[in-house]
Write a protein that holds these residues in place. Structure first.
Motif, PDB file in Angstrom:
ATOM      1  N   ARG A 245      48.534 -22.291 -29.352  1.00  0.00           N
ATOM      2  CA  ARG A 245      48.786 -22.159 -27.845  1.00  0.00           C
ATOM      3  C   ARG A 245      47.404 -22.688 -26.994  1.00  0.00           C
ATOM      4  O   ARG A 245      47.712 -23.269 -25.954  1.00  0.00           O
ATOM      5  CB  ARG A 245      48.898 -20.616 -27.555  1.00  0.00           C
ATOM      6  CG  ARG A 245      50.290 -20.055 -27.817  1.00  0.00           C
ATOM      7  CD  ARG A 245      49.968 -18.567 -27.878  1.00  0.00           C
ATOM      8  NE  ARG A 245      49.873 -18.040 -26.420  1.00  0.00           N
ATOM      9  CZ  ARG A 245      49.421 -16.885 -26.111  1.00  0.00           C
ATOM     10  NH1 ARG A 245      49.441 -15.988 -26.905  1.00  0.00           N
ATOM     11  NH2 ARG A 245      49.346 -16.447 -24.559  1.00  0.00           N
ATOM     12  N   CYS A 246      46.470 -22.589 -27.759  1.00  0.00           N
ATOM     13  CA  CYS A 246      45.456 -23.032 -26.902  1.00  0.00           C
ATOM     14  C   CYS A 246      45.251 -24.528 -26.840  1.00  0.00           C
ATOM     15  O   CYS A 246      45.207 -25.360 -25.764  1.00  0.00           O
ATOM     16  CB  CYS A 246      43.917 -22.423 -27.347  1.00  0.00           C
ATOM     17  SG  CYS A 246      42.426 -22.939 -26.571  1.00  0.00           S
TER      18      CYS A 246
ATOM     19  N   ALA B 168      39.026 -21.446 -23.243  1.00  0.00           N
ATOM     20  CA  ALA B 168      38.831 -22.792 -23.119  1.00  0.00           C
ATOM     21  C   ALA B 168      39.208 -23.003 -21.374  1.00  0.00           C
ATOM     22  O   ALA B 168      38.652 -24.081 -20.948  1.00  0.00           O
ATOM     23  CB  ALA B 168      40.414 -23.146 -23.672  1.00  0.00           C
ATOM     24  N   ILE B 169      39.768 -22.216 -20.556  1.00  0.00           N
ATOM     25  CA  ILE B 169      40.190 -22.352 -19.125  1.00  0.00           C
ATOM     26  C   ILE B 169      38.790 -22.208 -18.494  1.00  0.00           C
ATOM     27  O   ILE B 169      38.436 -22.945 -17.805  1.00  0.00           O
ATOM     28  CB  ILE B 169      41.199 -21.395 -18.734  1.00  0.00           C
ATOM     29  CG1 ILE B 169      42.428 -21.633 -19.203  1.00  0.00           C
ATOM     30  CG2 ILE B 169      40.915 -21.346 -17.206  1.00  0.00           C
ATOM     31  CD1 ILE B 169      43.419 -20.590 -18.838  1.00  0.00           C
TER      32      ILE B 169
ATOM     33  N   ILE C 168      38.176 -26.341 -32.108  1.00  0.00           N
ATOM     34  CA  ILE C 168      39.301 -25.765 -33.016  1.00  0.00           C
ATOM     35  C   ILE C 168      39.420 -26.371 -34.411  1.00  0.00           C
ATOM     36  O   ILE C 168      39.457 -25.614 -35.350  1.00  0.00           O
ATOM     37  CB  ILE C 168      40.440 -26.003 -32.153  1.00  0.00           C
ATOM     38  CG1 ILE C 168      40.145 -25.195 -30.897  1.00  0.00           C
ATOM     39  CG2 ILE C 168      41.648 -25.112 -32.947  1.00  0.00           C
ATOM     40  CD1 ILE C 168      41.296 -25.136 -29.923  1.00  0.00           C
ATOM     41  N   ILE C 169      39.570 -27.726 -34.411  1.00  0.00           N
ATOM     42  CA  ILE C 169      40.073 -28.465 -35.536  1.00  0.00           C
ATOM     43  C   ILE C 169      38.811 -28.491 -36.470  1.00  0.00           C
ATOM     44  O   ILE C 169      39.102 -28.101 -37.713  1.00  0.00           O
ATOM     45  CB  ILE C 169      40.422 -29.873 -35.350  1.00  0.00           C
ATOM     46  CG1 ILE C 169      41.757 -29.699 -34.467  1.00  0.00           C
ATOM     47  CG2 ILE C 169      40.749 -30.353 -36.468  1.00  0.00           C
ATOM     48  CD1 ILE C 169      42.344 -31.050 -33.852  1.00  0.00           C
TER      49      ILE C 169
ATOM     50  N   ILE D  36      38.109 -32.573 -22.861  1.00  0.00           N
ATOM     51  CA  ILE D  36      39.350 -31.879 -23.187  1.00  0.00           C
ATOM     52  C   ILE D  36      39.307 -32.317 -24.830  1.00  0.00           C
ATOM     53  O   ILE D  36      39.585 -31.209 -25.933  1.00  0.00           O
ATOM     54  CB  ILE D  36      40.637 -31.888 -22.581  1.00  0.00           C
ATOM     55  CG1 ILE D  36      40.514 -31.206 -21.202  1.00  0.00           C
ATOM     56  CG2 ILE D  36      41.692 -31.084 -23.410  1.00  0.00           C
ATOM     57  CD1 ILE D  36      41.425 -31.276 -20.477  1.00  0.00           C
ATOM     58  N   ASP D  37      39.557 -33.370 -25.043  1.00  0.00           N
ATOM     59  CA  ASP D  37      39.641 -34.008 -26.298  1.00  0.00           C
ATOM     60  C   ASP D  37      38.624 -33.623 -27.487  1.00  0.00           C
ATOM     61  O   ASP D  37      38.761 -32.981 -28.491  1.00  0.00           O
ATOM     62  CB  ASP D  37      39.975 -35.678 -26.451  1.00  0.00           C
ATOM     63  CG  ASP D  37      41.184 -36.042 -26.049  1.00  0.00           C
ATOM     64  OD1 ASP D  37      41.222 -37.082 -25.567  1.00  0.00           O
ATOM     65  OD2 ASP D  37      42.090 -35.146 -25.624  1.00  0.00           O
ATOM     66  N   ARG D  38      37.366 -33.659 -26.841  1.00  0.00           N
ATOM     67  CA  ARG D  38      36.334 -33.161 -27.555  1.00  0.00           C
ATOM     68  C   ARG D  38      36.436 -31.743 -27.840  1.00  0.00           C
ATOM     69  O   ARG D  38      36.033 -31.161 -29.082  1.00  0.00           O
ATOM     70  CB  ARG D  38      34.897 -33.695 -26.974  1.00  0.00           C
ATOM     71  CG  ARG D  38      34.502 -35.012 -27.526  1.00  0.00           C
ATOM     72  CD  ARG D  38      33.184 -35.032 -27.140  1.00  0.00           C
ATOM     73  NE  ARG D  38      32.694 -34.997 -25.827  1.00  0.00           N
ATOM     74  CZ  ARG D  38      31.327 -34.737 -25.365  1.00  0.00           C
ATOM     75  NH1 ARG D  38      30.497 -35.375 -26.330  1.00  0.00           N
ATOM     76  NH2 ARG D  38      31.070 -34.840 -24.016  1.00  0.00           N
ATOM     77  N   PHE D  39      36.538 -30.873 -26.843  1.00  0.00           N
ATOM     78  CA  PHE D  39      36.513 -29.613 -26.888  1.00  0.00           C
ATOM     79  C   PHE D  39      37.881 -29.123 -28.070  1.00  0.00           C
ATOM     80  O   PHE D  39      37.326 -28.253 -28.972  1.00  0.00           O
ATOM     81  CB  PHE D  39      37.011 -28.844 -25.869  1.00  0.00           C
ATOM     82  CG  PHE D  39      37.061 -27.182 -25.720  1.00  0.00           C
ATOM     83  CD1 PHE D  39      38.408 -26.735 -25.941  1.00  0.00           C
ATOM     84  CD2 PHE D  39      35.935 -26.476 -25.417  1.00  0.00           C
ATOM     85  CE1 PHE D  39      38.237 -25.380 -26.003  1.00  0.00           C
ATOM     86  CE2 PHE D  39      36.134 -25.340 -25.461  1.00  0.00           C
ATOM     87  CZ  PHE D  39      37.126 -24.567 -25.771  1.00  0.00           C
ATOM     88  N   ILE D  40      38.884 -29.832 -28.025  1.00  0.00           N
ATOM     89  CA  ILE D  40      39.738 -29.415 -29.086  1.00  0.00           C
ATOM     90  C   ILE D  40      39.445 -29.916 -30.460  1.00  0.00           C
ATOM     91  O   ILE D  40      39.513 -29.088 -31.461  1.00  0.00           O
ATOM     92  CB  ILE D  40      41.183 -30.142 -28.684  1.00  0.00           C
ATOM     93  CG1 ILE D  40      41.860 -29.798 -27.454  1.00  0.00           C
ATOM     94  CG2 ILE D  40      42.082 -29.974 -29.800  1.00  0.00           C
ATOM     95  CD1 ILE D  40      42.872 -30.579 -27.170  1.00  0.00           C
TER      96      ILE D  40
END
Lengths: 436, 416
Positions: free
Chosen positions: A197-198, A248-249, A284-285, A276-280
């Protein structure tokens, strides 16, 4: 095996699914795709047709105005714009959502938006939804939709008269479609799992930023913050945010405010998207990869500030019985899911889950609530050890407390990149009970 | 006993194939079968009629227990019958010894034999033996002469010798014994049948107003208990945990709703989340062991732990035919049974995982589907039985009342 008619089928186990089409295609390393494909479950049934350009099946009244006003900017009505567009947007959203619900009910998964915007907000699709959504959100939606029906005809008239708001409308329309797609996936629980979801939400935001184009005098930051708040409230209406999404928000808003004023619009957009890409990627990954793979059995768990674990229902029971028999309980949780909230029992903050698997006839006869919560609270004394990408600790509350401070520092932009080795050292320093 | 053997074999087969469901039905059928066994038994003219009868019962009982060792109600009833035989024998012997004076008042005996202590008369011995069979109470402790086991043995032996000498009264006494035993077994059957009323009468004492009750699975005793509370206009609502994998909780919920009880069905995994809002947990049991531990349907241990954690009273309702004189050694393994995995998994989906033809021949996927759970006595707050409410530490006293110590292992004695 003799089939027993009343034997309830076990629910399909939701994997962590991310629709492939939502993933950013340009510079993407193969390793990331592999990682994402690890998270990917069965995505055959996720409709990705929205990724194509918007189909022409738009309401007549709006379509007419779209083409003529696309590139026009009207500075004179700038102060009016936010208010009108928001109300308008909400109306469109409600109409689209209702139409979607109706379409879903009839079994046609259509990408077409509200075929008839003038239809009254039908109560039936909402009431007829089989899955139990939060009654509160339904009530809100019903109330909102009632309000919007009243506002809608005057809005439409105003639309014909005032061409200015249309300029933003096209972008909003596509953005809203993206969020619609996202939300209809979230609401019935198609995208399940906090991580998925995130990620999906962040990717939707990314698309929004991509599609966003600033009006002339406005500062990107303000507009972006305003829009993101409205998007978030829309999301909340569909389904309460998970803890990971909340964090995340918060991160995203922080990044927006940190945008340098001197940046041009395209630079700002690129910078946000890369953030955002880096955050993900990092939070997360990679975090998932750092955690011990064999122990990962939950796709959603968060740790609260007093060390209690907030995760899928049943976790508490398992942890309790394991504790009673002296079996160690290890909780694996990414650090970005830590939260400074505290909670004592499972009922105060929860969601309703799908109906218990009872035969239909039995359910009719029971005529009572099948009340199933989706999450529950595991007290910290049942948890033997908490394992995160920051390290391991035998006292979850301590780790959360220390990690939160560091995490908040990260959010402030002091140090975005982190290396796992360094964090392990930090964990030793702080918790003092690091176990290799 | 050629006449009764087919009946016994039939029942053994039913037990082996698990055709009989539930301890209530099993107990009833066992008692009826043993009554037939006793009535068909030919009482010989040899010395110890009672011992021979008991032996016959033991022989049948051994077969029944071996057919289904997990169904503890079988063993309970067999031991009850053996105890009944012993008791009837003692009382009839006492009557026989004293001749015409049928009513033996034990208190009078005690008053009179104060000066008779060194030479105990046979009547006194019989009275002592009878007291030994009764549950120890304060009165008997204060007034009794503490040589009960030896006395009981000598009582039976004197009874035997007396009986041997009185060959004329044999026929009547044996017929009387058999008659008494059959009557007593009939009482036992009635007691098993009507165990729900005395339990349900205690419902009003436990359920007050605006109670929230949690239960798991489906127990007829719990259903009757809640019905009785509803009759007496107590206001309560019930959370029924569905009790996977059989989902009997759904059936109970339906039954409760029919009586107008506000019911909510929850999954087993939601019990911990919901139990903070619950006032009382009321559950049934499969068997109650001598230490106060409970053999209950699977999932009950988790409910008991959650109740303890949230300081919620955990009440077990059980009829006295579920009371077992055995101590549970490793009950999760020895007093448990693994059922078919088809309850959990679909063979169609998982047939390739169940492949036995790998190198070492063992499948990679194991499915464990136990029938029962063991709840230790420290998690139980109260037992509600047809004799009243008791704490777990009291259960051994009830056992002493219903069973005798040398019947714990039901094995046919080689010497008749």
């Amino acid at each position: 095996m003799i089939p027993t008619p009343d034997r309830p089928r076990p629910p399909p186990r939701p994997g962590v699914r991310v629709p492939h089409a939502l993933l950013p295609r340009p510079p993407v390393s193969s390793s990331r795709l592999d990682a994402l494909s690890d998270l990917d479950g069965d995505d055959d049934d996720v409709d990705v047709s929205w990724a194509r350009p918007p189909p022409p099946a738009l309401p007549e009244s709006i379509k007419v105005n779209l083409t003529e006003t696309k590139n026009r900017g009207d500075p004179t009505s700038v102060p009016q714009k936010p208010k009108l567009s928001k109300a308008e947007r909400r109306a469109i959203q409600e109409a689209q959502r209702a139409a979607k619900a109706a379409a879903k009910e009839t079994g046609v998964k259509s990408t077409a938006k509200a075929s008839d915007v003038n239809t009254k907000m039908p109560k039936q699709p909402k009431a007829g939804k089989a899955s139990l959504k939060k009654d509160v959100s339904q009530a809100n939606a019903l109330v909102a939709s009632d309000k919007k029906t009243d506002e809608h005809p005057p809005d439409k008239d105003r639309k014909k008269d005032v061409p200015q708001p249309r300029m933003q409308f096209d972008d909003l329309h596509r953005v809203v479609k993206a969020k619609k797609r996202l939300d209809f996936n979230i609401c019935p629980g198609d995208i399940s799992g906090g991580n998925a979801r995130c990620i999906a939400m962040l990717l939707a935001f990314r698309e929004a930023i991509n599609d966003y184009s600033t009006p002339a005098e406005k500062i990107p930051v303000e507009i972006l913050l305003l829009k993101s708040s409205s998007y978030v409230s829309f999301l909340i209406e569909c389904r309460p945010l998970s803890i990971s999404m909340g964090n995340a928000i918060r991160f995203l808003k922080n990044r927006i405010t940190k945008l340098a004023l001197a940046m041009s619009e395209s630079e700002a957009k690129a910078s946000l998207q890369s953030d955002i890409d880096r955050f993900i990627n990092e939070k997360i990954i990679v975090a998932d990869k750092i955690l011990v793979q064999t122990l990962r059995d939950k796709d959603y768990c968060a740790v609260l500030s007093n060390g209690t674990v907030y995760s899928r229902v049943g976790t508490a029971s398992v942890a309790m019985v394991a504790h009673a028999f002296g079996v160690p309980v290890l909780i694996c949780c990414e650090a970005y899911k830590f939260h400074e909230r505290v909670q004592l029992d499972s009922i105060c903050f929860n969601e309703l889950d799908a109906v218990v698997h009872v035969s239909f006839l039995t359910l009719l006869i029971i005529k009572s609530n099948s009340c199933t919560c989706r999450y529950d609270i595991t007290p910290s004394d049942y948890v033997s050890m908490l394992i995160t990408d920051y390290g391991m600790s035998a006292s979850p509350a301590q780790l959360v407390g220390c990690t939160d401070m560091e995490y908040l520092n990260h959010l402030a932009g002091i140090n975005f990149n982190f290396l796992p080795a360094r964090i392990a050292v930090l964990a030793v320093h702080r918790t003092g009970s690091h176990v290799h | 006993m050629p006449d009764v053997q087919p009946l016994v074999s039939d029942f053994v087969l039913k037990l082996k194939r698990r055709k009989v469901e539930g301890s209530h039905a099993v107990a009833r059928q066992t008692a009826e079968l043993l009554r037939s066994v006793v009535s068909q038994h030919r009482m010989g003219s040899s010395a110890n009629q009672a011992a021979a009868l008991a032996d016959a019962v033991r022989a049948v009982g051994e077969q029944l227990i071996a057919a289904n060792p997990i169904e503890l109600a079988v063993g309970n009833v067999v031991r009850r019958v053996l105890h009944i035989i012993k008791e009837e024998d003692i009382s009839s012997t006492a009557v026989g010894i004293e001749g015409l004076s049928v009513t033996v008042d034990s208190d009078d005996e005690y008053d009179r034999e104060d000066d008779d202590r060194p030479s105990l008369s046979a009547a006194v011995l019989a009275a002592h033996a009878r007291n030994a069979l009764r549950a120890p109470s304060l009165q008997t402790l204060l007034e009794d002469i503490p040589v009960s086991p030896a006395i009981s043995r000598t009582a039976s032996s004197t009874g035997d010798s007396d009986g041997k000498s009185k060959s004329a009264g044999d026929k009547t006494s044996t017929r009387k014994l058999k008659h008494d035993v059959i009557a007593a077994i009939g009482d036992l059957i009635d007691e098993i049948d009507s165990c729900y009323e005395p339990i349900s009468e205690q419902a009003v004492e436990l359920i007050h107003q605006n109670e929230v009750i949690l239960t798991l699975g489906r127990s007829r005793t719990v259903k009757e208990f809640l019905y009785a509370a509803k009759e007496k206009k107590r206001s309560f609502r019930v959370f029924v945990a569905e009790g996977a994998p059989r989902y009997q909780g759904h059936v109970l919920a339906k039954e409760l709703v029919e009586k107008g009880v506000q019911t909510t069905v929850i999954t087993d995994s939601a019990v911990f989340a919901m139990i903070s809002r619950v006032n009382m947990v009321i559950v049934g049991a499969h068997a109650v062991m001598a230490n106060g531990g409970v053999i209950a349907p699977v999932g009950m241990n988790m409910v008991a732990l959650a109740a303890q954690r949230h300081a919620v009273p955990f009440v077990v309702v059980a009829g006295s035919h579920k009371l077992c004189p055995l101590y549970p050694h490793n009950p999760e393994v020895l007093l448990n049974e693994l059922k078919s995995p088809s309850d959990l998994l679909d063979f169609g989906e998982f047939s390739d995982c169940m492949n036995f033809s790998t190198q070492d021949g063992s499948p990679l996927l194991n499915v464990v589907n136990p029938t029962f759970d063991y709840v230790p006595p420290k998690l139980v707050s109260l037992f509600v039985t047809d004799t009243g409410g008791h704490s777990p530490s009291y259960m051994y006293r009830l056992i002493a009342e219903y069973y005798s110590a040398d019947d714990l292992v039901v094995r046919r004695k080689s010497s008749a």
